[in-house]
Write a protein that holds these residues in place. Structure first.
Motif, short mmCIF file in Angstrom:
data_model
loop_
_atom_site.label_atom_id
_atom_site.label_comp_id
_atom_site.label_asym_id
_atom_site.label_seq_id
_atom_site.Cartn_x
_atom_site.Cartn_y
_atom_site.Cartn_z
N GLU A 1 74.71 54.36 66.14
CA GLU A 1 74.24 55.42 65.76
C GLU A 1 73.32 55.30 64.37
OE1 GLU A 1 77.96 55.06 63.76
OE2 GLU A 1 77.71 54.98 65.75
N ARG A 2 73.53 54.07 63.94
CA ARG A 2 72.75 53.85 62.79
C ARG A 2 71.27 53.46 63.28
NH1 ARG A 2 76.18 49.51 60.20
NH2 ARG A 2 76.53 48.84 62.44
N ILE A 3 71.02 53.03 64.46
CA ILE A 3 69.71 52.48 64.86
C ILE A 3 69.05 53.76 65.67
CG2 ILE A 3 68.80 50.77 66.60
CD1 ILE A 3 71.00 48.94 65.84
N GLU A 4 67.82 54.02 65.19
CA GLU A 4 67.19 55.14 65.88
C GLU A 4 66.21 54.28 67.09
OE1 GLU A 4 63.65 58.41 64.79
OE2 GLU A 4 64.70 57.16 63.16
N ARG A 5 66.11 55.17 68.26
CA ARG A 5 65.43 54.44 69.34
C ARG A 5 64.35 55.54 69.45
NH1 ARG A 5 68.82 53.32 74.55
NH2 ARG A 5 69.07 55.45 74.37
N LEU A 6 63.00 55.20 69.46
CA LEU A 6 61.87 55.73 69.57
C LEU A 6 61.42 56.12 70.91
CD1 LEU A 6 60.04 54.41 66.37
CD2 LEU A 6 61.28 56.53 66.46
N TYR B 1 58.87 48.64 61.26
CA TYR B 1 59.74 48.63 62.14
C TYR B 1 60.31 47.18 62.32
CZ TYR B 1 57.53 52.99 63.95
OH TYR B 1 57.28 54.15 63.90
#
Length: 75
Positions: A4-9, A32
């Motif tokens: 959940e700490r990693i944001e997927r764009l 990024y």
């Protein structure tokens, strides 16, 4: 990656190959960290100065160190 700490764009481009979209995005905004295990994409991203690459090795996340000549911060 389900951390959940990693944001997927998301990519909203129609008809654009995903690798091309990633390369365009990190070329415009060098803020990024690109996470991939794709060898060809890693080669393309390495040509862009100042963009680190994250990948999985032996069940662990690894962030490739940027060379000093390509925008790595000096300590």
């Amino acid at each position: 990656m389900k951390d959940e700490r990693i944001e997927r764009l998301p990519c909203m481009h129609k008809g654009t190959y995903a690798d091309d979209c990633l390369v365009d995005r990190v070329t415009q905004h060098k803020c990024y960290i690109v996470g991939t295990c794709d060898r060809d994409l890693k080669r393309r991203i390495r040509k862009i100065p100042g963009v680190p690459i994250m990948f999985i090795t032996r069940h662990r996340y690894t962030i490739e160190r940027m060379p000093d000549a390509f925008g790595a911060p000096k300590v």
